[in-house]
Design a protein around this motif. Structure first.
Motif, short mmCIF file in Angstrom:
data_model
loop_
_atom_site.label_atom_id
_atom_site.label_comp_id
_atom_site.label_asym_id
_atom_site.label_seq_id
_atom_site.Cartn_x
_atom_site.Cartn_y
_atom_site.Cartn_z
N VAL A 189 26.11 38.29 35.60
CA VAL A 189 26.90 37.07 35.44
C VAL A 189 26.21 36.20 34.39
O VAL A 189 25.06 35.78 34.57
N ASN A 190 26.90 35.94 33.29
CA ASN A 190 26.36 35.15 32.18
C ASN A 190 26.87 33.72 32.27
O ASN A 190 28.07 33.47 32.11
N ARG A 191 25.93 32.81 32.52
CA ARG A 191 26.30 31.40 32.61
C ARG A 191 26.16 30.76 31.24
O ARG A 191 25.11 30.86 30.60
N ALA A 192 27.21 30.13 30.75
CA ALA A 192 27.21 29.55 29.40
C ALA A 192 26.13 28.49 29.25
O ALA A 192 25.80 27.77 30.20
N ALA A 193 25.55 28.43 28.05
CA ALA A 193 24.51 27.44 27.76
C ALA A 193 25.12 26.06 27.58
O ALA A 193 26.32 25.92 27.30
N TYR A 203 31.89 55.76 45.93
CA TYR A 203 32.50 54.92 44.91
C TYR A 203 33.22 53.73 45.54
O TYR A 203 33.55 53.73 46.72
N LEU A 204 33.45 52.73 44.70
CA LEU A 204 34.25 51.58 45.11
C LEU A 204 35.69 51.80 44.69
O LEU A 204 35.98 52.48 43.70
N SER A 205 36.57 51.16 45.42
CA SER A 205 37.97 51.17 45.01
C SER A 205 38.36 49.84 44.37
O SER A 205 39.36 49.76 43.66
N SER A 206 37.53 48.80 44.58
CA SER A 206 37.79 47.51 43.93
C SER A 206 36.49 46.71 43.83
O SER A 206 35.58 46.88 44.64
N LEU A 207 36.44 45.85 42.81
CA LEU A 207 35.28 44.98 42.59
C LEU A 207 35.80 43.68 41.99
O LEU A 207 36.44 43.69 40.93
N VAL A 208 35.55 42.57 42.68
CA VAL A 208 36.09 41.28 42.24
C VAL A 208 34.98 40.23 42.24
O VAL A 208 34.22 40.12 43.21
N VAL A 209 34.88 39.48 41.14
CA VAL A 209 33.96 38.34 41.04
C VAL A 209 34.81 37.09 40.91
O VAL A 209 35.69 37.02 40.05
N SER A 210 34.55 36.11 41.75
CA SER A 210 35.41 34.93 41.74
C SER A 210 34.59 33.65 41.81
O SER A 210 33.45 33.63 42.28
N ILE A 211 35.19 32.58 41.26
CA ILE A 211 34.65 31.23 41.39
C ILE A 211 35.62 30.50 42.31
O ILE A 211 36.75 30.21 41.92
N GLY A 212 35.17 30.24 43.53
CA GLY A 212 36.10 29.69 44.51
C GLY A 212 37.18 30.72 44.78
O GLY A 212 36.90 31.88 45.10
N ALA A 238 39.65 34.50 40.61
CA ALA A 238 38.96 35.71 40.17
C ALA A 238 38.68 35.63 38.68
O ALA A 238 39.51 35.16 37.90
N LYS A 239 37.50 36.07 38.27
CA LYS A 239 37.12 36.08 36.87
C LYS A 239 37.24 37.50 36.31
O LYS A 239 37.00 38.48 37.02
N ALA A 240 37.59 37.57 35.06
CA ALA A 240 37.71 38.88 34.42
C ALA A 240 36.33 39.50 34.25
O ALA A 240 35.38 38.83 33.85
N ILE A 241 36.24 40.78 34.61
CA ILE A 241 34.98 41.49 34.40
C ILE A 241 35.15 42.42 33.22
O ILE A 241 36.26 42.83 32.87
N SER A 242 34.03 42.73 32.59
CA SER A 242 34.07 43.59 31.40
C SER A 242 33.06 44.71 31.57
O SER A 242 31.89 44.45 31.89
N PRO A 243 33.51 45.97 31.39
CA PRO A 243 34.90 46.38 31.13
C PRO A 243 35.75 46.23 32.39
O PRO A 243 35.22 45.91 33.45
N ALA A 266 36.37 53.03 38.97
CA ALA A 266 35.44 53.41 40.03
C ALA A 266 34.19 54.09 39.51
O ALA A 266 33.08 53.90 40.03
N THR A 267 34.33 54.88 38.46
CA THR A 267 33.19 55.65 37.97
C THR A 267 32.32 54.88 36.98
O THR A 267 31.29 55.38 36.54
N THR A 268 32.74 53.67 36.60
CA THR A 268 31.92 52.82 35.73
C THR A 268 31.05 51.93 36.61
O THR A 268 31.57 51.21 37.48
N LEU A 269 29.76 51.97 36.39
CA LEU A 269 28.84 51.31 37.32
C LEU A 269 28.26 49.99 36.80
O LEU A 269 27.59 49.28 37.55
N SER A 270 28.49 49.63 35.54
CA SER A 270 27.88 48.42 34.98
C SER A 270 28.95 47.49 34.42
O SER A 270 29.81 47.93 33.64
N TYR A 271 28.87 46.17 34.80
CA TYR A 271 29.87 45.20 34.39
C TYR A 271 29.19 43.86 34.06
O TYR A 271 28.05 43.60 34.48
N SER A 272 29.91 43.03 33.34
CA SER A 272 29.43 41.68 33.07
C SER A 272 30.57 40.70 33.24
O SER A 272 31.75 41.06 33.11
N VAL A 273 30.20 39.44 33.55
CA VAL A 273 31.18 38.38 33.76
C VAL A 273 30.64 37.12 33.09
O VAL A 273 29.46 36.78 33.25
#
Length: 385
Positions: free
Chosen positions: A149-153, A63-72, A75-80, A84-91
């Protein structure tokens, strides 16, 4: 003694591993002796290590103890939110974002992590997935975390204009439009087409690639006026523009007259009869010639002795007593491809001439025929038996 581990506790408990044998010593005197033999003070905790023949089992924690997605550096909020036990996220990221950085830390220091670093994103309006694979210390157990990662239209365009507009037909090809094309002008016309051109083709390209165009392509033409509309709908689905093109199609060409009269002079007109000889009473010094073309696109000219002049369908013509007046009417088809001529020869009776135009007798030769009814100068219709 090789490969040995010595552990001395404050309670003077002593454990010895070596040469395949394990020795546990709790006697204080014996423990003190072993300490002296190995240079250790009996009241101080000391550990000397070698190789443990029975090491603890490797961790299966993937398992992971942390997961971070950032622009520069942001850090961007991930959902949910990360668990550690949740394996799927979106940003969700702005349209202008072309790449993000993914950082992840394994829960167990002996585990390895793959899939982090820079993620290049797809076009605006698309989603780009990334997989972060964690391999536990046992080298077998794995967990795969997915980050989408969902890039806005791009904002939908309101451009509902055309970049070009043209008209052609299958017989003469390209047709000029008036005025010349301008994206900001919406009303146009072409020159009239002959009856044998029954359709035109409109070519139109939207200025914005996201807009749609309807009304382009082949369009049938009716005889007379036609208005052809090209409708552009912008990418926003709401903004529209209508470009209109007026096209006139002529009817079948004809050089025939549908009617021809001479006032005060009676005769039966037939469109296929081209020459007439008529008599006018002496009292008639002027006759009005009236004519109508079978096809409205045809034109007429008249010659009464001085050459052809434009004839608008009605003209007064003077008659001279005792003379024949020749009146020629020329009918020209719309595109001057054909000309037809009608001729009236009108003779005005001389002065003092009798106006009696009746018969004194009527007989049939070549057989024994009887007229029914019996002949009378004032009767004009008979049957011969």
């Amino acid at each position: 003694m090789r490969n040995a581990i010595f552990v001395l506790s404050l309670a003077h408990s002593f454990i010895f591993y070596g040469n395949g044998e394990n020795h546990a010593q709790t006697d204080p005197a014996e423990g003190a002796r072993h300490c002296r033999d190995h240079g250790l003070h009996p009241d101080v905790l000391s550990v000397s290590t070698g190789t443990d023949p029975n090491p603890p089992a490797a961790s299966s924690d993937a398992y992971l103890s942390s997961l971070v997605v950032s622009i520069g550096a942001t850090a961007k909020a991930i959902s949910p939110s990360f668990v550690a036990t949740t394996l799927s996220y979106s940003v969700n990221v702005p349209t202008a974002t072309t790449q993000v950085t993914i950082a992840a830390t394994a829960n167990d220091s002996g585990a390895s992590v793959q899939g982090t670093g820079t993620l290049v994103l797809g076009d605006a309006g698309t989603s780009t997935p990334a997989e972060i694979i964690v391999t536990a210390g046992d080298g077998i157990t794995q967990k795969t975390y997915t980050v989408t990662v969902n890039r806005a239209a791009l904002a939908a365009s309101t451009d509902a204009t055309l970049a070009d507009l043209s008209v052609s037909n299958p017989i003469t090809g390209g047709m000029a439009i008036t005025p010349g094309f301008d994206p900001a002008a919406f009303s146009y016309s072409t020159y009239p087409v002959t009856n044998n051109i029954s359709s035109v083709t409109i070519s139109a390209t939207a200025n914005d690639s996201g807009a749609t165009v309807s009304g382009a392509g082949s369009s049938s033409l009716s005889v007379g006026s036609n208005t052809l509309d090209v409708i552009v709908t912008a990418a926003d689905g709401a903004t529209t523009s209508t470009y209109s093109i007026a096209v006139e199609r002529y009817g079948p060409e004809s050089t025939r007259l549908s009617a021809l009269t001479a006032s005060e002079v009676s005769f039966a007109f037939n469109p296929d009869t081209r020459t007439y000889y008529l008599n006018a009473p002496n009292a008639i010094s002027t006759t009005t010639i009236a004519a109508t073309t079978e096809y409205s696109g045809s034109t007429m000219e008249m010659d009464i002795g001085g050459g052809f002049v434009t004839f608008d369908g009605s003209e007064d013509v003077s008659l001279v007593a005792g003379e024949m007046k020749t009146i020629t009417i020329q009918v020209t088809s719309q595109y001057a491809s054909d000309i037809n001529t009608y001729e009236l020869n009108i003779t005005r009776a001389a002065s003092g001439a009798s106006a009696d135009a009746t018969l004194s007798a009527l007989t049939l030769e070549g057989g024994d025929f009887a007229l029914s009814p019996a002949f009378s100068s004032g009767t004009y219709s008979y049957t011969a038996t």
